[in-house]
Motif scaffolding. Structure first.
Motif, PDB file in Angstrom:
ATOM      1  N   THR A   1       0.833  -1.196   0.000  1.00 45.17           N
ATOM      2  CA  THR A   1       0.000   0.000   0.000  1.00 45.17           C
ATOM      3  C   THR A   1       0.871   1.250   0.000  1.00 45.17           C
ATOM      4  OG1 THR A   1      -0.107   0.037   2.422  1.00 45.17           O
ATOM      5  CG2 THR A   1      -1.816  -1.196   1.272  1.00 45.17           C
ATOM      6  N   ASN A   2       0.244   2.384  -0.328  1.00 43.92           N
ATOM      7  CA  ASN A   2       0.954   3.667  -0.457  1.00 43.92           C
ATOM      8  C   ASN A   2       2.137   3.539  -1.413  1.00 43.92           C
ATOM      9  OD1 ASN A   2      -0.575   5.448   1.240  1.00 43.92           O
ATOM     10  ND2 ASN A   2       0.229   4.336   3.011  1.00 43.92           N
ATOM     11  N   TYR A   3       1.867   2.877  -2.522  1.00 41.69           N
ATOM     12  CA  TYR A   3       2.870   2.576  -3.550  1.00 41.69           C
ATOM     13  C   TYR A   3       2.469   3.329  -4.818  1.00 41.69           C
ATOM     14  CZ  TYR A   3       5.336  -0.468  -6.962  1.00 41.69           C
ATOM     15  OH  TYR A   3       6.120  -0.973  -7.974  1.00 41.69           O
ATOM     16  N   TYR A   4       3.374   4.155  -5.351  1.00 41.38           N
ATOM     17  CA  TYR A   4       3.044   5.085  -6.433  1.00 41.38           C
ATOM     18  C   TYR A   4       3.751   4.716  -7.743  1.00 41.38           C
ATOM     19  CZ  TYR A   4       1.020   8.300  -3.010  1.00 41.38           C
ATOM     20  OH  TYR A   4       0.236   8.875  -2.043  1.00 41.38           O
ATOM     21  N   ASN A   5       3.166   5.168  -8.856  1.00 38.20           N
ATOM     22  CA  ASN A   5       3.884   5.075 -10.137  1.00 38.20           C
ATOM     23  C   ASN A   5       4.989   6.124 -10.155  1.00 38.20           C
ATOM     24  OD1 ASN A   5       1.536   6.983 -10.452  1.00 38.20           O
ATOM     25  ND2 ASN A   5       2.461   7.365 -12.455  1.00 38.20           N
ATOM     26  N   HIS A   6       6.155   5.752 -10.656  1.00 37.05           N
ATOM     27  CA  HIS A   6       7.280   6.694 -10.650  1.00 37.05           C
ATOM     28  C   HIS A   6       7.334   7.524 -11.924  1.00 37.05           C
ATOM     29  CE1 HIS A   6       9.395   3.725 -13.219  1.00 37.05           C
ATOM     30  NE2 HIS A   6      10.254   4.686 -13.490  1.00 37.05           N
ATOM     31  N   THR A   7       6.515   7.170 -12.933  1.00 39.54           N
ATOM     32  CA  THR A   7       6.521   7.914 -14.183  1.00 39.54           C
ATOM     33  C   THR A   7       5.286   7.541 -14.992  1.00 39.54           C
ATOM     34  OG1 THR A   7       7.901   8.539 -16.089  1.00 39.54           O
ATOM     35  CG2 THR A   7       7.840   6.197 -15.510  1.00 39.54           C
ATOM     36  N   ALA A   8       5.147   8.120 -16.157  1.00 42.99           N
ATOM     37  CA  ALA A   8       4.095   7.815 -17.118  1.00 42.99           C
ATOM     38  C   ALA A   8       4.563   8.369 -18.465  1.00 42.99           C
ATOM     39  CB  ALA A   8       2.757   8.458 -16.697  1.00 42.99           C
ATOM     40  N   ALA A   9       4.092   7.917 -19.633  1.00 44.40           N
ATOM     41  CA  ALA A   9       3.038   6.925 -19.752  1.00 44.40           C
ATOM     42  C   ALA A   9       3.654   5.542 -19.989  1.00 44.40           C
ATOM     43  CB  ALA A   9       2.091   7.315 -20.880  1.00 44.40           C
ATOM     44  N   THR A  10       3.060   4.751 -20.916  1.00 42.34           N
ATOM     45  CA  THR A  10       3.386   3.334 -20.994  1.00 42.34           C
ATOM     46  C   THR A  10       4.847   3.046 -21.306  1.00 42.34           C
ATOM     47  OG1 THR A  10       1.128   2.775 -21.620  1.00 42.34           O
ATOM     48  CG2 THR A  10       2.830   1.178 -22.173  1.00 42.34           C
ATOM     49  N   PHE A  11       5.417   3.692 -22.339  1.00 45.36           N
ATOM     50  CA  PHE A  11       6.813   3.425 -22.676  1.00 45.36           C
ATOM     51  C   PHE A  11       7.706   3.601 -21.453  1.00 45.36           C
ATOM     52  CE2 PHE A  11       5.424   4.396 -27.073  1.00 45.36           C
ATOM     53  CZ  PHE A  11       6.012   3.327 -27.740  1.00 45.36           C
ATOM     54  N   ARG A  12       7.541   4.740 -20.797  1.00 47.00           N
ATOM     55  CA  ARG A  12       8.371   5.039 -19.637  1.00 47.00           C
ATOM     56  C   ARG A  12       8.020   4.145 -18.452  1.00 47.00           C
ATOM     57  NH1 ARG A  12       7.881   9.454 -22.694  1.00 47.00           N
ATOM     58  NH2 ARG A  12       9.643  10.891 -22.833  1.00 47.00           N
ATOM     59  N   GLY A  13       6.733   3.845 -18.313  1.00 46.79           N
ATOM     60  CA  GLY A  13       6.308   3.021 -17.191  1.00 46.79           C
ATOM     61  C   GLY A  13       6.858   1.609 -17.257  1.00 46.79           C
ATOM     62  N   LEU A  14       6.777   0.995 -18.423  1.00 48.48           N
ATOM     63  CA  LEU A  14       7.278  -0.380 -18.575  1.00 48.48           C
ATOM     64  C   LEU A  14       8.797  -0.421 -18.485  1.00 48.48           C
ATOM     65  CD1 LEU A  14       4.984  -1.769 -21.423  1.00 48.48           C
ATOM     66  CD2 LEU A  14       4.796  -2.167 -18.966  1.00 48.48           C
ATOM     67  N   ARG A  15       9.456   0.398 -19.288  1.00 44.18           N
ATOM     68  CA  ARG A  15      10.925   0.372 -19.300  1.00 44.18           C
ATOM     69  C   ARG A  15      11.471   0.814 -17.942  1.00 44.18           C
ATOM     70  NH1 ARG A  15      15.475   3.754 -21.244  1.00 44.18           N
ATOM     71  NH2 ARG A  15      17.042   2.361 -22.127  1.00 44.18           N
ATOM     72  N   GLY A  16      10.821   1.809 -17.339  1.00 40.09           N
ATOM     73  CA  GLY A  16      11.293   2.317 -16.066  1.00 40.09           C
ATOM     74  C   GLY A  16      11.206   1.289 -14.957  1.00 40.09           C
ATOM     75  N   GLN A  17      10.152   0.487 -14.950  1.00 38.22           N
ATOM     76  CA  GLN A  17      10.007  -0.517 -13.900  1.00 38.22           C
ATOM     77  C   GLN A  17      10.935  -1.706 -14.123  1.00 38.22           C
ATOM     78  OE1 GLN A  17       6.038  -1.255 -12.113  1.00 38.22           O
ATOM     79  NE2 GLN A  17       5.252   0.003 -13.791  1.00 38.22           N
TER      80      GLN A  17
END
Length: 592
Positions: free
Chosen positions: A273-289
């Motif tokens: 819980t209290n866990y956030y996305n560090h970026t957006a959108a999809t390209f950055r979200g997938l590669r970033g994670q």
């Protein structure tokens, strides 16, 4: 008589302007629900001035006697009006003007039917052209001196209202943002992101050395949490497109019953819980994670300037932006990524070190096509993706563990779902209710398969839900920016349910945390995050374009409202992330 009527009409706004003005009025009535009166008045005046300028240019062009010149000059207000109306549709649909990130997401836009914008643009162009064809080049609406005076006054007032124009974020319309000027600014920002030359080869090595690490984590999951986990387990990660945690009752949803299947899975899983996305959108979200990092530009695009397309023949050997599958390869894991789509996002994933990237074309031909004459769809439905993925994974050798990730499409912003929730009037609730039905069937099949015996199942998101107006209607607690809590459920057979409050940490921590579950402690990497059980500097700062958002156990904060005492940390983290992202910029290998 007809000539007199036409001359009289020239003293009123052009028909195209009238259409745009009517659409603006309807939009402003809708925006009244989301903006205080003072802000709405400011926006109304700004938009009106831009329309006045377009209309004055239209009438000035119509006063030209040379037919060819008149047509050429008319193209300017016609194009401006076209952009203006397109931007109105963007506000109606997404809550804000077209942002720079939209130019990098052109592939996704091509998969969604935006029928409303075609009707609006068609109506505007028809009215503009009809008015131009029916007007004679004389007499002018005003004499040249009066026309130029009106144009100058309107332009001066217009410049005064937009002089502090912020970057269009595509979520809200802020003071200073107006349709035409903001699109130009957004496009220039996008071009700037894709073409800046910032680092020399030597500077690149220096930057990579700064972030290079040989250890992935120091403190992983406590042994008491993982004592039921088998040796060398398989891993399946579901990156749900655009899902905030707030839709699940597990995370305090305002809509009980929206996601019963996911809530049931959460009841037997580790829930963060209290866990956030560090970026957006999809390209950055997938590669970033998958690489625990931020990025400046996207992976592949039509212009050929993406990360995966740049010419690195003159680069200097350095530690690569290593990913989860590349690290796990050294531990004997086979890796696969499953996608509903087929094009640039697939090519981007192929740069991340997966052994196989299985997109729409392969999955449709191998698992979905029912007959030889079945047409290839734009994208696979979520049930088709999940069923195809499980069929592939169930066929994998039993003696070789795998790391598999999947990214669905049908929860994308602006799409509706066929499973209605409540009265069915909110498309956001419908699409997540539909997704819950579809992933529920996937979970049921997974639990009944041999994979259940020794596979970690992770359900999370590529990023949070885009806060378009209909999203805010579904949950008024949502803030007007693209950072929110996202779900993270970690399940395996025998796991003991536990809620882990990560107090504002973000998805930079996914890669090191998953690798800690698998005991992959060593390996060259450029990870910015750490595990959920460690403290690090950058996993409570999210970055979307030029905006940075601080997160903690109590919420998220833009730069203007961050809590007292955190400014120094915020500024330091921002500078560090900017330097990290500079490694994505095109490299200058010329001598200086």
């Amino acid at each position: 008589m007809s000539i007199n009527i036409l001359n009289i009409t020239r003293r009123f706004p052009a028909w195209g302007t009238c259409v745009a003005g009517l659409l603006t009025g309807v939009l402003l009535l809708r925006m009244n629900r989301y903006y205080p009166p003072s802000e709405l008045l400011y926006l109304s005046i700004s938009f009106l001035l831009e329309l006045v300028l377009i209309d004055l240019l239209t009438h000035l062009a119509l006063g030209l006697r040379n037919r060819v010149l008149r047509i050429i000059v008319l193209l300017l207000p016609a194009a401006a009006g076209f952009i203006y109306v397109a931007q109105l549709y963007s506000i109606w649909l997404s809550g804000g003007l077209i942002p720079p990130i939209a130019f990098a997401n052109q592939e996704v836009a091509g998969l969604i039917a935006f029928n409303g914008v075609y009707a609006m643009l068609g109506t505007y162009l028809l009215a503009f052209i009809a008015f131009a064809l029916l007007q004679r080049p004389s007499p002018p609406r005003f004499n040249p001196r009066t026309s130029m005076l009106c144009l100058g006054v309107a332009a001066a007032a217009y410049a005064g209202l937009i002089h502090d124009q912020p970057m269009a974020r595509g979520i809200i319309v802020a003071r200073g943002e107006v349709p035409v000027a903001s699109l130009v600014r957004a496009y220039m920002a996008y071009i700037g992101m894709s073409s800046r030359v910032q680092l020399s080869a030597a500077q690149l090595v220096e930057a990579r050395a700064e972030f290079s690490r040989r250890t992935i984590y120091q403190q992983g999951f406590p042994p008491e949490m993982t004592q039921t986990l088998g040796p060398r387990p398989n891993v399946i990660v579901i990156f749900t497109e655009g899902m905030s945690a707030r839709w699940m009752e597990t995370y305090g949803s305002l809509h009980p019953g929206l996601t019963p299947n996911l809530d049931r899975l959460a009841g037997g899983s580790l829930v963060l819980t209290n866990y956030y996305n560090h970026t957006a959108a999809t390209f950055r979200g997938l590669r970033g994670q998958l690489t625990s990092g931020h990025q400046e530009i996207d992976g592949y695009n039509k212009e050929g300037t993406g990360i995966g397309q740049r010419d690195v023949s003159g680069d200097v050997t350095a530690v690569s932006r290593i990913s989860i599958p590349e690290i796990l390869r050294a531990h004997g894991y086979h890796s696969m990524f499953f996608l509903s789509q087929q094009e640039y996002i697939n090519k981007m994933v192929e740069t991340l070190g997966f052994d196989r990237t299985l997109g729409r074309d392969y999955l449709f031909e191998s698992h979905v096509r029912g007959s030889a004459d079945s047409a290839m769809p734009k994208y696979l439905s979520d049930p088709e993706l999940f069923d195809s993925m499980l069929s592939e994974l169930e066929a994998q050798p039993r003696d070789k563990p795998f790391f598999a990730a999947a990214y669905n499409f049908q929860t994308h912003a602006f799409l509706d779902g066929d499973e209605r929730f409540g009265d069915g009037n909110n498309i956001v609730l419908n699409r997540f209710h539909t997704y819950d039905r579809d992933i529920g069937r996937f979970i049921e099949r997974f639990m009944a398969s041999r994979l259940h015996e020794n596979t970690i199942l992770v359900v999370t998101a590529d990023h949070s839900t885009f806060p378009e107006p209909v999203t805010v209607d579904a949950d008024r607690r949502i803030k007007g920016y693209f950072v929110d809590t996202i779900p993270l459920l970690i399940y395996w057979k025998g796991v003991q349910h536990q809620v882990i409050d990560v107090a504002g940490k973000n998805s930079l921590d996914l890669a090191p945390s998953l690798l800690s579950l698998l005991g992959a402690r060593k390996g060259h990497n450029l990870f910015l995050g750490c595990t959920f059980f460690e403290e690090c500097e950058l996993d409570r700062i999210s970055n979307v374009g030029g905006e940075y958002v601080l997160t903690d156990a109590h919420g998220s904060y833009r730069e203007s409202d961050i809590p007292e005492g955190t400014q120094a940390h915020y500024d330091r983290a921002r500078r560090t992330i900017e330097r990290y992202k500079s490694m994505d910029l095109i490299i200058d290998t010329q001598e200086h």
